[in-house]
Design a protein around this motif. Structure first.
Motif, mmCIF file in Angstrom:
data_model
loop_
_atom_site.group_PDB
_atom_site.id
_atom_site.type_symbol
_atom_site.label_atom_id
_atom_site.label_comp_id
_atom_site.label_asym_id
_atom_site.label_seq_id
_atom_site.Cartn_x
_atom_site.Cartn_y
_atom_site.Cartn_z
ATOM 1 N N GLN A 31 0.843 -1.201 0.000
ATOM 2 C CA GLN A 31 0.000 0.000 0.000
ATOM 3 C C GLN A 31 0.875 1.247 0.000
ATOM 4 O O GLN A 31 2.010 1.230 0.491
ATOM 5 N N TYR A 32 0.315 2.332 -0.513
ATOM 6 C CA TYR A 32 1.087 3.560 -0.763
ATOM 7 C C TYR A 32 0.952 4.553 0.381
ATOM 8 O O TYR A 32 -0.136 4.724 0.951
ATOM 9 N N VAL A 33 2.066 5.224 0.698
ATOM 10 C CA VAL A 33 2.078 6.314 1.673
ATOM 11 C C VAL A 33 2.659 7.547 0.970
ATOM 12 O O VAL A 33 3.845 7.568 0.645
ATOM 13 N N PRO A 34 1.836 8.571 0.676
ATOM 14 C CA PRO A 34 2.347 9.738 -0.063
ATOM 15 C C PRO A 34 3.205 10.630 0.817
ATOM 16 O O PRO A 34 3.045 10.680 2.040
ATOM 17 N N LEU A 35 4.129 11.346 0.176
ATOM 18 C CA LEU A 35 5.025 12.284 0.844
ATOM 19 C C LEU A 35 4.991 13.619 0.133
ATOM 20 O O LEU A 35 4.670 13.699 -1.066
ATOM 21 N N ASP A 36 5.332 14.676 0.849
ATOM 22 C CA ASP A 36 5.769 15.881 0.169
ATOM 23 C C ASP A 36 7.109 15.541 -0.490
ATOM 24 O O ASP A 36 7.767 14.555 -0.135
ATOM 25 N N HIS A 37 7.539 16.356 -1.453
ATOM 26 C CA HIS A 37 8.834 16.104 -2.079
ATOM 27 C C HIS A 37 9.900 15.931 -1.002
ATOM 28 O O HIS A 37 10.144 16.826 -0.194
ATOM 29 N N LEU A 38 10.561 14.760 -0.980
ATOM 30 C CA LEU A 38 11.641 14.504 -0.034
ATOM 31 C C LEU A 38 12.907 14.203 -0.822
ATOM 32 O O LEU A 38 13.006 13.177 -1.504
ATOM 33 N N SER A 39 13.874 15.092 -0.749
ATOM 34 C CA SER A 39 15.118 14.906 -1.488
ATOM 35 C C SER A 39 15.948 13.800 -0.850
ATOM 36 O O SER A 39 16.219 13.819 0.352
ATOM 37 N N VAL A 40 16.325 12.796 -1.670
ATOM 38 C CA VAL A 40 17.168 11.709 -1.175
ATOM 39 C C VAL A 40 18.542 11.716 -1.836
ATOM 40 O O VAL A 40 19.457 11.029 -1.359
ATOM 41 N N LEU A 41 18.707 12.470 -2.922
ATOM 42 C CA LEU A 41 20.011 12.610 -3.580
ATOM 43 C C LEU A 41 20.051 13.923 -4.344
ATOM 44 O O LEU A 41 19.102 14.262 -5.052
ATOM 45 N N ASN A 42 21.148 14.660 -4.189
ATOM 46 C CA ASN A 42 21.378 15.868 -4.973
ATOM 47 C C ASN A 42 22.885 16.057 -5.081
ATOM 48 O O ASN A 42 23.544 16.462 -4.127
ATOM 49 N N THR A 43 23.436 15.716 -6.242
ATOM 50 C CA THR A 43 24.891 15.809 -6.412
ATOM 51 C C THR A 43 25.386 17.248 -6.460
ATOM 52 O O THR A 43 26.587 17.486 -6.371
ATOM 53 N N ARG A 44 24.470 18.202 -6.583
ATOM 54 C CA ARG A 44 24.883 19.608 -6.603
ATOM 55 C C ARG A 44 25.036 20.168 -5.193
ATOM 56 O O ARG A 44 25.564 21.260 -5.012
ATOM 57 N N THR A 45 24.511 19.434 -4.198
ATOM 58 C CA THR A 45 24.629 19.848 -2.798
ATOM 59 C C THR A 45 25.214 18.691 -1.997
ATOM 60 O O THR A 45 25.820 17.772 -2.559
ATOM 61 N N SER A 46 24.992 18.690 -0.730
ATOM 62 C CA SER A 46 25.517 17.607 0.110
ATOM 63 C C SER A 46 24.461 16.570 0.450
ATOM 64 O O SER A 46 24.669 15.745 1.340
ATOM 65 N N VAL A 65 17.657 5.394 1.177
ATOM 66 C CA VAL A 65 16.251 5.779 1.047
ATOM 67 C C VAL A 65 15.516 5.442 2.338
ATOM 68 O O VAL A 65 14.872 6.292 2.948
ATOM 69 N N ALA A 66 15.624 4.191 2.762
ATOM 70 C CA ALA A 66 15.001 3.792 4.029
ATOM 71 C C ALA A 66 15.621 4.596 5.172
ATOM 72 O O ALA A 66 16.836 4.751 5.259
ATOM 73 N N GLY A 67 14.785 5.133 6.037
ATOM 74 C CA GLY A 67 15.257 5.894 7.177
ATOM 75 C C GLY A 67 15.550 7.350 6.905
ATOM 76 O O GLY A 67 15.918 8.093 7.821
ATOM 77 N N VAL A 68 15.379 7.801 5.660
ATOM 78 C CA VAL A 68 15.612 9.209 5.319
ATOM 79 C C VAL A 68 14.320 9.994 5.566
ATOM 80 O O VAL A 68 13.249 9.606 5.079
ATOM 81 N N GLY A 69 14.424 11.091 6.293
ATOM 82 C CA GLY A 69 13.246 11.899 6.562
ATOM 83 C C GLY A 69 12.169 11.086 7.248
ATOM 84 O O GLY A 69 12.407 10.400 8.240
ATOM 85 N N SER A 70 10.951 11.145 6.704
ATOM 86 C CA SER A 70 9.824 10.420 7.297
ATOM 87 C C SER A 70 9.640 9.022 6.727
ATOM 88 O O SER A 70 8.656 8.348 7.034
ATOM 89 N N ILE A 71 10.582 8.552 5.883
ATOM 90 C CA ILE A 71 10.498 7.186 5.351
ATOM 91 C C ILE A 71 10.958 6.214 6.431
ATOM 92 O O ILE A 71 12.026 6.390 7.016
ATOM 93 N N PRO A 72 10.182 5.174 6.723
ATOM 94 C CA PRO A 72 10.585 4.222 7.770
ATOM 95 C C PRO A 72 11.925 3.565 7.455
ATOM 96 O O PRO A 72 12.299 3.389 6.286
ATOM 97 N N ALA A 73 12.637 3.192 8.492
ATOM 98 C CA ALA A 73 13.924 2.539 8.313
ATOM 99 C C ALA A 73 13.772 1.096 7.858
ATOM 100 O O ALA A 73 14.685 0.534 7.243
ATOM 101 N N LYS A 74 12.625 0.482 8.148
ATOM 102 C CA LYS A 74 12.395 -0.901 7.765
ATOM 103 C C LYS A 74 10.976 -1.064 7.225
ATOM 104 O O LYS A 74 10.088 -0.284 7.545
ATOM 105 N N GLY A 75 10.811 -2.096 6.424
ATOM 106 C CA GLY A 75 9.471 -2.474 5.980
ATOM 107 C C GLY A 75 9.015 -1.880 4.664
ATOM 108 O O GLY A 75 7.945 -2.247 4.172
ATOM 109 N N ILE A 76 9.787 -0.967 4.041
ATOM 110 C CA ILE A 76 9.329 -0.402 2.777
ATOM 111 C C ILE A 76 9.658 -1.368 1.647
ATOM 112 O O ILE A 76 10.714 -1.997 1.627
#
Length: 708
Positions: A31-46, A65-76
């Motif tokens: 099942q899907y859990v929507p997010l606001d835009h959550l940046s997980v990679l940007n080579t132009r920044t850190s 990806v897992a554990g970043v921001g509001s994304i759960p660390a496990k189970g995705i």
């Protein structure tokens, strides 16, 4: 989103030569859990494991990806990614995959010096990490943001997907949802989503969209975000001058059910947004996603999935199909697929539409492309006849097409439909031997007697015949201005109409009318089967029955499906899909070439001329009522379509008769938009009625078709 052919010819050849694994790794139903835009990679920044440096040629990068921001660390189980390529030194392509499951299958192609956007549903493994590879001879910057993630459906904490008939939400070219004017630099348009186009008014968390930008003089990007949040200034679609650019997105909605779209460019741009579906609180009625590593379903460049393993390009306005269930776990009831679509080596600008086999082409782009440029797109089409999906080339030139499956969307059929009959066999010998012309004549005579005794149908039955010439002279906005019932002559675009016979007590009785809407499917009224149906091995459909003749024989009934909302005899859901038995393995289409009529889930335009064609009483011929249709609030407090059929009436046997008209705006062809039934089972005095089915009809058709 496009890359020049000459820059990629060697790389693409190597890419497509790589065979897909025999069985790709899949995840659980999710099942899907929507997010606001959550940046997980940007080579132009850190953001991620970078320090502002471009990713080197042919280099890879692994990020959390897992554990970043509001994304759960496990189970995705999967993540919805928006991918951007910036400042590329050379053309190339991107591959994205779980860090422990590498692949060479392209996710996104890009051109030198352009900013390019793509979308992917990427399966997650236990590492919680994703790898990205820069497949080009030059360095480039990459940004990746998560729009949402998937959790095992067993937790029941996410949302389920509900497909709808593709519908325009905004199109600045035609004034749909906005003024007839392009979106100015820095300007924002607010897009209402909920409460329309079959999207509920509440409990909707996100929507699936296709976004198009065109008519611009310079490059820029569009951001798409919930209207109650600040503009994230993250691209949902990068656009280039003098091109039509498209991308798929699953944005989160605001609490009020709206989105905003902002033009981040120096010039105005035309914007078109079409709806594919919505996500709402899980209750078992929607679809879950079974994510998969990429499965190559079609490649015209190397012959994968093509007829006879052909490597020919798809010609102008030609269509090609692919099997949508390959690679799916055994027993999974797949009703839609998440696919990445590549348009390769096009000899003209154009677009590809992707839609269920057996339904009309929606003429909406899943991916737009420019001359000699390879371009990616993404979509979630429903599965059609023979578990296949159609791809049509809308251009004046040839194009090669690759399709890879990223996930399977499945719903428990029992929650969507009610199956009221299943013969369990294709053997129709008993009913074929039973329904002789003489026995059909007896059935018609019996119905004549019943009609005469009941007084259901007044006089005036023998009105002026409608000839083939009269029908062919009909204007495309509707038939001639008459409301009296008339006899009817078959023509090429009405030969799908037929009538049902079934035993009744010790005798026989005509049941209802119907119309072929698939290779072996017939549309009729639900009340013919759950109220007045008398099932048995002698229940049959006779297509194009006319004056004791059935040129295409009689066909046994294998299954009957009703919409789940029909429970309790709800007249607002008075429609049914009937699956015919196959004759020695052949469908009505494969044996006689009778293709299904187009079904439209769109509302009938107000005052639109429609033709209702069926078999009233025990009549030996089909008859037609022509009239203008409008929604009417009737005695049960609900709206139905109505047509005044005059004193002659349309009664006793016309239940299930199709309401057809020429749709010059959407399908550009004849469509069936309703079926005789609903209030008072479809008739009262001079008036004929039909239930308003909306997009429910597509879901019912899809499930009946998948069990054909």
């Amino acid at each position: 989103m496009a890359v020049a052919l000459t820059s990629l010819i060697g790389l693409v050849t190597g890419l497509l030569a790589t065979p897909a694994p025999a069985r790709a790794e899949t995840g659980p139903a999710s099942q899907y859990v929507p997010l606001d835009h959550l940046s997980v990679l940007n080579t132009r920044t850190s953001t991620g494991p970078t320090q502002g440096a471009k990713l080197a040629p042919h280099a890879s990068l692994t990020f959390d990806v897992a554990g970043v921001g509001s994304i759960p660390a496990k189970g995705i189980t999967a993540v919805a990614l928006n991918i951007n390529v910036h400042e590329a030194d050379q053309s190339g392509w991107v591959t994205i995959y779980p860090s422990d499951a590498p692949t060479k299958i392209s996710t996104l192609t890009f051109a030198a010096s352009q900013s390019t956007t793509g979308f992917d549903l990427t399966r997650m493994s236990g590492t919680g990490k994703i790898s990205i590879v820069n497949n080009s001879d030059g360095a480039a910057h990459f940004t990746v943001s998560a729009r949402g993630y998937y959790l095992d459906a067993g937790a029941n904490t996410g949302q389920e997907y509900h497909a709808v008939n593709p519908a325009y939400l905004v199109d600045t070219r035609f004034g749909i949802g906005s003024a007839v004017a392009p979106l100015q630099p820095g300007a924002t348009v607010t897009v209402p989503i909920t409460g329309q186009n079959d999207v509920p008014s509440n409990a909707v968390g996100a929507v699936a969209l296709n976004i198009l930008a065109g008519g611009k003089a310079a490059g820029g990007y569009l951001s798409v975000y919930p209207s109650d949040t600040a503009d994230p200034s993250i691209s949902s679609l990068n656009y280039e001058p003098d091109e039509l650019n498209t991308n798929f997105a699953i944005p989160k909605l605001s609490a009020s059910g709206t989105l905003k779209i902002t033009n981040h460019g120096t010039f105005s741009v035309d914007v078109s947004v079409t709806l594919r579906g919505y996500f709402s609180t899980a209750d078992g009625s929607g679809s879950t996603l079974t994510p998969t590593d990429p499965v190559v379903a079609l490649s015209t460049l190397n012959g994968t999935g093509t007829p006879g393993n052909s490597t020919a390009a798809v010609k102008p306005n030609q269509s090609i199909t692919f099997k949508a269930v390959q690679g799916a776990p055994a027993g999974l009831e797949v009703n839609a697929v998440a696919v990445n679509i590549n348009a390769r080596r096009p000899t003209s600008s154009g677009y590809l539409s992707v839609y269920p086999k057996g339904l009309p082409d929606p003429n909406l782009p899943s991916v737009s492309y420019a001359l000699a440029q390879t371009t990616n797109g993404f979509d979630t089409p429903d599965v059609g006849q023979d578990s296949e999906v159609m791809v049509t080339n809308h251009s004046d030139g040839e194009v090669h097409i690759d399709v890879t499956i990223r996930g399977y969307l499945a719903t428990a059929a029992a929650k969507d439909v009610t199956q009221v009959y299943d013969a369990g066999t294709d053997d129709d010998s008993e009913e074929v031997n039973y329904w002789t012309p003489e026995r059909m004549q007896e059935a018609d005579d019996q119905m004549d007697a019943d009609v005469a005794a009941s007084g259901l149908v007044p006089g005036g039955m023998e009105s002026e015949a409608v000839t083939e010439d009269t029908i062919h002279d009909e204007p495309t906005d509707g038939p001639p201005d008459i409301t009296a019932q008339s006899t009817f002559s078959f023509t090429a675009h009405h030969k799908q109409i037929g009538k049902f016979y079934f035993p009744y007590g010790s005798g026989t009785k005509l049941g209802c009318s119907g119309i072929v809407v698939g290779w072996n499917l017939v549309l009729s009224a639900a009340h013919c089967f759950d109220t007045h149906g008398y099932f048995g091995s002698k229940f049959v459909f006779a297509p194009m029955w006319d004056n004791k003749k059935s040129p295409y024989g009689v066909w046994g009934i294998k299954k009957v499906y009703l919409d789940n909302c029909r429970k309790g005899g709800n007249p607002q859901c008075d429609w049914a899909i009937v699956v015919l038995k196959r004759k020695n393995g052949s469908t009505l289409y494969s044996k006689y070439g009778i293709n299904g009529y187009n079904i439209s889930g769109n509302p009938i335009p107000r005052d639109q001329w429609v033709s209702i064609v069926g078999y009233p009483g025990g009549d030996r011929h089909p008859r037609r009522c022509n009239g203008r249709s409008n929604p009417a609030l009737l005695g049960d407090g609900h709206y139905y379509w109505d047509v005044n059929c005059g004193d002659s009436g349309m009664k006793a046997g016309v239940s299930g008769s199709p309401w057809v008209y020429y749709d010059k705006y959407n399908f550009h062809s004849w469509v069936v938009a309703a079926t005789f039934g609903g209030y008072h089972e479809g008739g009262y005095g001079q008036w004929s009625f039909a239930a308003i089915w909306g997009n429910h009809i597509y879901a019912l058709w899809s499930i009946a078709n998948s069990h054909m």
